[in-house]
Design a protein around this motif. Sequence first.
Motif, PDB file in Angstrom:
ATOM      1  N   ILE A   1     -67.121  40.126  31.823  1.00 21.97           N
ATOM      2  CA  ILE A   1     -66.768  40.106  33.248  1.00 21.97           C
ATOM      3  C   ILE A   1     -65.570  41.005  33.515  1.00 21.97           C
ATOM      4  O   ILE A   1     -65.543  41.793  34.475  1.00 21.97           O
ATOM      5  CB  ILE A   1     -66.474  38.662  33.714  1.00 21.97           C
ATOM      6  CG1 ILE A   1     -67.749  37.806  33.622  1.00 21.97           C
ATOM      7  CG2 ILE A   1     -65.913  38.647  35.125  1.00 21.97           C
ATOM      8  CD1 ILE A   1     -67.522  36.338  33.887  1.00 21.97           C
ATOM      9  N   PHE A   2     -64.561  40.906  32.648  1.00 20.55           N
ATOM     10  CA  PHE A   2     -63.351  41.722  32.808  1.00 20.55           C
ATOM     11  C   PHE A   2     -63.681  43.215  32.667  1.00 20.55           C
ATOM     12  O   PHE A   2     -63.218  44.052  33.447  1.00 20.55           O
ATOM     13  CB  PHE A   2     -62.314  41.305  31.759  1.00 20.55           C
ATOM     14  CG  PHE A   2     -60.995  42.017  31.895  1.00 20.55           C
ATOM     15  CD1 PHE A   2     -60.106  41.696  32.908  1.00 20.55           C
ATOM     16  CD2 PHE A   2     -60.639  43.030  31.010  1.00 20.55           C
ATOM     17  CE1 PHE A   2     -58.903  42.350  33.033  1.00 20.55           C
ATOM     18  CE2 PHE A   2     -59.441  43.695  31.123  1.00 20.55           C
ATOM     19  CZ  PHE A   2     -58.556  43.358  32.141  1.00 20.55           C
ATOM     20  N   LYS A   3     -64.522  43.528  31.673  1.00 16.01           N
ATOM     21  CA  LYS A   3     -64.903  44.933  31.449  1.00 16.01           C
ATOM     22  C   LYS A   3     -65.676  45.481  32.650  1.00 16.01           C
ATOM     23  O   LYS A   3     -65.485  46.633  33.066  1.00 16.01           O
ATOM     24  CB  LYS A   3     -65.745  45.049  30.183  1.00 16.01           C
ATOM     25  CG  LYS A   3     -66.139  46.485  29.846  1.00 16.01           C
ATOM     26  CD  LYS A   3     -66.955  46.544  28.560  1.00 16.01           C
ATOM     27  CE  LYS A   3     -67.374  47.983  28.266  1.00 16.01           C
ATOM     28  NZ  LYS A   3     -68.177  48.065  27.015  1.00 16.01           N
ATOM     29  N   ALA A   4     -66.560  44.656  33.230  1.00 18.81           N
ATOM     30  CA  ALA A   4     -67.343  45.095  34.392  1.00 18.81           C
ATOM     31  C   ALA A   4     -66.440  45.422  35.580  1.00 18.81           C
ATOM     32  O   ALA A   4     -66.656  46.392  36.296  1.00 18.81           O
ATOM     33  CB  ALA A   4     -68.351  44.005  34.772  1.00 18.81           C
ATOM     34  N   LYS A   5     -65.388  44.605  35.772  1.00 16.02           N
ATOM     35  CA  LYS A   5     -64.462  44.860  36.872  1.00 16.02           C
ATOM     36  C   LYS A   5     -63.674  46.150  36.651  1.00 16.02           C
ATOM     37  O   LYS A   5     -63.407  46.909  37.591  1.00 16.02           O
ATOM     38  CB  LYS A   5     -63.502  43.670  37.039  1.00 16.02           C
ATOM     39  CG  LYS A   5     -64.169  42.412  37.563  1.00 16.02           C
ATOM     40  CD  LYS A   5     -63.169  41.310  37.796  1.00 16.02           C
ATOM     41  CE  LYS A   5     -63.833  40.075  38.377  1.00 16.02           C
ATOM     42  NZ  LYS A   5     -64.378  40.335  39.729  1.00 16.02           N
ATOM     43  N   VAL A   6     -63.288  46.407  35.418  1.00 14.51           N
ATOM     44  CA  VAL A   6     -62.562  47.647  35.116  1.00 14.51           C
ATOM     45  C   VAL A   6     -63.458  48.855  35.342  1.00 14.51           C
ATOM     46  O   VAL A   6     -63.039  49.866  35.900  1.00 14.51           O
ATOM     47  CB  VAL A   6     -62.039  47.621  33.663  1.00 14.51           C
ATOM     48  CG1 VAL A   6     -61.430  48.970  33.290  1.00 14.51           C
ATOM     49  CG2 VAL A   6     -61.000  46.516  33.497  1.00 14.51           C
ATOM     50  N   ARG A   7     -64.736  48.746  34.908  1.00 12.67           N
ATOM     51  CA  ARG A   7     -65.668  49.864  35.087  1.00 12.67           C
ATOM     52  C   ARG A   7     -65.920  50.166  36.561  1.00 12.67           C
ATOM     53  O   ARG A   7     -66.127  51.315  36.949  1.00 12.67           O
ATOM     54  CB  ARG A   7     -66.993  49.571  34.381  1.00 12.67           C
ATOM     55  CG  ARG A   7     -66.915  49.650  32.872  1.00 12.67           C
ATOM     56  CD  ARG A   7     -68.314  49.533  32.258  1.00 12.67           C
ATOM     57  NE  ARG A   7     -69.150  50.664  32.638  1.00 12.67           N
ATOM     58  CZ  ARG A   7     -69.174  51.826  32.000  1.00 12.67           C
ATOM     59  NH1 ARG A   7     -68.390  52.025  30.944  1.00 12.67           N
ATOM     60  NH2 ARG A   7     -69.979  52.799  32.408  1.00 12.67           N
ATOM     61  N   GLU A   8     -65.907  49.129  37.417  1.00  8.69           N
ATOM     62  CA  GLU A   8     -66.102  49.357  38.843  1.00  8.69           C
ATOM     63  C   GLU A   8     -64.985  50.205  39.429  1.00  8.69           C
ATOM     64  O   GLU A   8     -65.195  50.970  40.371  1.00  8.69           O
ATOM     65  CB  GLU A   8     -66.186  48.016  39.584  1.00  8.69           C
ATOM     66  CG  GLU A   8     -67.488  47.274  39.348  1.00  8.69           C
ATOM     67  CD  GLU A   8     -67.509  45.936  40.048  1.00  8.69           C
ATOM     68  OE1 GLU A   8     -66.567  45.674  40.824  1.00  8.69           O
ATOM     69  OE2 GLU A   8     -68.461  45.165  39.842  1.00  8.69           O
ATOM     70  N   VAL A   9     -63.784  50.090  38.861  1.00  7.00           N
ATOM     71  CA  VAL A   9     -62.644  50.884  39.340  1.00  7.00           C
ATOM     72  C   VAL A   9     -62.668  52.286  38.747  1.00  7.00           C
ATOM     73  O   VAL A   9     -62.490  53.292  39.445  1.00  7.00           O
ATOM     74  CB  VAL A   9     -61.313  50.178  38.989  1.00  7.00           C
ATOM     75  CG1 VAL A   9     -60.129  51.053  39.394  1.00  7.00           C
ATOM     76  CG2 VAL A   9     -61.232  48.825  39.682  1.00  7.00           C
ATOM     77  N   VAL A  10     -62.917  52.375  37.426  1.00  2.00           N
ATOM     78  CA  VAL A  10     -62.842  53.662  36.726  1.00  2.00           C
ATOM     79  C   VAL A  10     -64.095  54.508  36.939  1.00  2.00           C
ATOM     80  O   VAL A  10     -64.019  55.719  37.089  1.00  2.00           O
ATOM     81  CB  VAL A  10     -62.608  53.430  35.218  1.00  2.00           C
ATOM     82  CG1 VAL A  10     -62.478  54.758  34.482  1.00  2.00           C
ATOM     83  CG2 VAL A  10     -61.333  52.610  35.003  1.00  2.00           C
ATOM     84  N   PHE A  11     -65.273  53.845  36.962  1.00  2.00           N
ATOM     85  CA  PHE A  11     -66.535  54.560  37.160  1.00  2.00           C
ATOM     86  C   PHE A  11     -67.245  54.001  38.389  1.00  2.00           C
ATOM     87  O   PHE A  11     -68.220  53.247  38.263  1.00  2.00           O
ATOM     88  CB  PHE A  11     -67.442  54.415  35.933  1.00  2.00           C
ATOM     89  CG  PHE A  11     -66.787  54.809  34.628  1.00  2.00           C
ATOM     90  CD1 PHE A  11     -66.434  56.136  34.392  1.00  2.00           C
ATOM     91  CD2 PHE A  11     -66.505  53.861  33.662  1.00  2.00           C
ATOM     92  CE1 PHE A  11     -65.835  56.500  33.208  1.00  2.00           C
ATOM     93  CE2 PHE A  11     -65.900  54.228  32.457  1.00  2.00           C
ATOM     94  CZ  PHE A  11     -65.559  55.553  32.241  1.00  2.00           C
ATOM     95  N   PRO A  12     -66.772  54.317  39.582  1.00  2.00           N
ATOM     96  CA  PRO A  12     -67.337  53.705  40.800  1.00  2.00           C
ATOM     97  C   PRO A  12     -68.805  54.027  41.020  1.00  2.00           C
ATOM     98  O   PRO A  12     -69.515  53.264  41.661  1.00  2.00           O
ATOM     99  CB  PRO A  12     -66.469  54.298  41.924  1.00  2.00           C
ATOM    100  CG  PRO A  12     -65.879  55.545  41.346  1.00  2.00           C
ATOM    101  CD  PRO A  12     -65.687  55.268  39.884  1.00  2.00           C
ATOM    102  N   HIS A  13     -69.288  55.176  40.481  1.00  2.00           N
ATOM    103  CA  HIS A  13     -70.690  55.542  40.713  1.00  2.00           C
ATOM    104  C   HIS A  13     -71.659  54.689  39.899  1.00  2.00           C
ATOM    105  O   HIS A  13     -72.871  54.765  40.094  1.00  2.00           O
ATOM    106  CB  HIS A  13     -70.915  57.032  40.402  1.00  2.00           C
ATOM    107  CG  HIS A  13     -70.559  57.402  38.985  1.00  2.00           C
ATOM    108  ND1 HIS A  13     -69.250  57.603  38.584  1.00  2.00           N
ATOM    109  CD2 HIS A  13     -71.331  57.592  37.888  1.00  2.00           C
ATOM    110  CE1 HIS A  13     -69.250  57.909  37.286  1.00  2.00           C
ATOM    111  NE2 HIS A  13     -70.480  57.916  36.852  1.00  2.00           N
ATOM    112  N   THR A  14     -71.139  53.869  38.957  1.00  2.00           N
ATOM    113  CA  THR A  14     -72.021  53.019  38.156  1.00  2.00           C
ATOM    114  C   THR A  14     -71.946  51.556  38.579  1.00  2.00           C
ATOM    115  O   THR A  14     -72.510  50.702  37.927  1.00  2.00           O
ATOM    116  CB  THR A  14     -71.655  53.110  36.667  1.00  2.00           C
ATOM    117  OG1 THR A  14     -70.302  52.618  36.477  1.00  2.00           O
ATOM    118  CG2 THR A  14     -71.738  54.536  36.164  1.00  2.00           C
ATOM    119  N   THR A  15     -71.239  51.262  39.653  1.00  2.00           N
ATOM    120  CA  THR A  15     -71.076  49.874  40.066  1.00  2.00           C
ATOM    121  C   THR A  15     -72.405  49.264  40.496  1.00  2.00           C
ATOM    122  O   THR A  15     -73.287  49.950  41.003  1.00  2.00           O
ATOM    123  CB  THR A  15     -70.063  49.760  41.228  1.00  2.00           C
ATOM    124  OG1 THR A  15     -69.944  48.390  41.608  1.00  2.00           O
ATOM    125  CG2 THR A  15     -70.533  50.555  42.436  1.00  2.00           C
TER     126      THR A  15
END
Length: 526
Positions: free
Chosen positions: A272-286
């Motif tokens: 869950i934590f990793k998914a939230k970080v990815r949404e910030v760093v890689f917004p096109h993969t959210t």
Amino acid sequence: MNVISVVFPTSIHLLCRFHIEKNVGAKCKQYVKKDRQEEVMDLWKKIVYSTSVEEYDHHLQQFELLCADIILFVDYVKDSWLTPYKERFVNVWTNRVMHLGNTTSNRVESAHWRLKNMLQTSFGDLCKSWDAVNMMLKNQICIIQSSFQKTIKDVEHGYNSQFFQNLHHCVSRKCMKLIDKQLERVKIVGTNKTECGCSIRTTHGLPCACELAKLQIYGNVIPLDSIYDFWKQLSIAHELEDEESLSDYDFSEELEAMKAYMKKHDIISQRIFKAKVREVVFPHTTSILAPPEKVRTKGAGKKKKEFDTPRDPSYWEYVDASQESAKARQPSQSSQRSARQQSQSSQHSFKTQFPTYIRPYIEDIVDVVADGNCGFRAIAALLGWTEESWALVRSQLDKEIGLHKDVYSNVFDDNVESVRNSLKISKLGAQGKDKWMSLPDLGYVIATLYNVILVSLSRNLNMTFFPLNKSPSKETFVHSLIAIGFVNENHWVQIKLKSDCPLPHTSQKWKDFCSDTAKGWEYLLL
């Protein structure tokens, strides 16, 4: 206006010359006879563009004599505009301040129009509105960066002389054009400061005609220091002013805390934590998507509004509308009918270029501008943006391939770089054949990046592309489907497929069309 005079009493405040002229023109149509309106407005423009107080007084006197029998109109012009505000829009006064050519609010109006064009309606939810604003800004940044690169890379033929050598690749093309206009004035004014007026030095921070004349006399080139910094800005990247500010961007402490957090928690919390970080760093993969439709709530049904919230027309627009006669409207109706018939004829000609067993499933065909970017224009429009977002589609597809080279190298048979080169352009406008959108090369990239099923129709080859590594939306459990068509052997168009058409399995020929993706169709129908 009242606030500016109180909060910023020493600032220079100009008024929009365009809207003032429109308001004066509206009053002119009310008070002045039609055969005199053009002469009156020409004289008004001479007043506005006066370059000296003497010239202003002379034109104003002529204006008063010409309109001596229309005292109400003269009083309106003087009392509403010239007497209280002439310093804010007449050339002789605006030429005393630096405004960089902004004497109207056209830039703001254009930005507002572009935003409304992207939003399309005022009834959208927050997610869709946010995406529209985000797309508009990214699209504009892409276009601006492209123009900067063109300036840095190329030198226009007209500015190849040694006189401009210090400015090559260092100032904008607009700056070059303004200086070139001053060079044309050198033949008239020479080194005479009085005749030159030197207004462009004050208003734009650029060398005026008399300065350029002196440089030519002494055999010097235009020094870069004589150009105001605004014209040298060829990048929109943020630059740090000093080393101390680097501390604001140091994340080492936060990164250590994040690692410690990950070690303390179980695998579910870590994901869950990793998914939230990815949404910030890689917004096109959210995985976050706007809801496909408004959720029905309890209570009586409400009638859906059939109209959007329009803006209030300006005063001059009311005047123009009131003066349109019935005769003027009739040709407009016939021209609309003709345009509609032409559109239907064009749609029919496009439709005949697809196989007969596919035509019953086609509801509508929408054409796009044919400039070599038509494929990307069609994709942008089908994604809910506008055609003008084609440059953003090119950029996003290139980034997608760069981020997943290992995946797409198998799709392109190790031809990744040539595909990426076809996405990169060096100029705006019409593109050569090597820059056209090609399928199947980009089919899987489009489907994967935008999480859609892409259907491509043509006379000889029909293809369907599914995302390579993405699951469908959690709300609908199916992917969105978009369709494009290749017509005339050189042009892409948008295609809207019927939503209430018979199921594909009822047509054996349609089965043949989708044979290579039979499993995908079964999944889609489920």
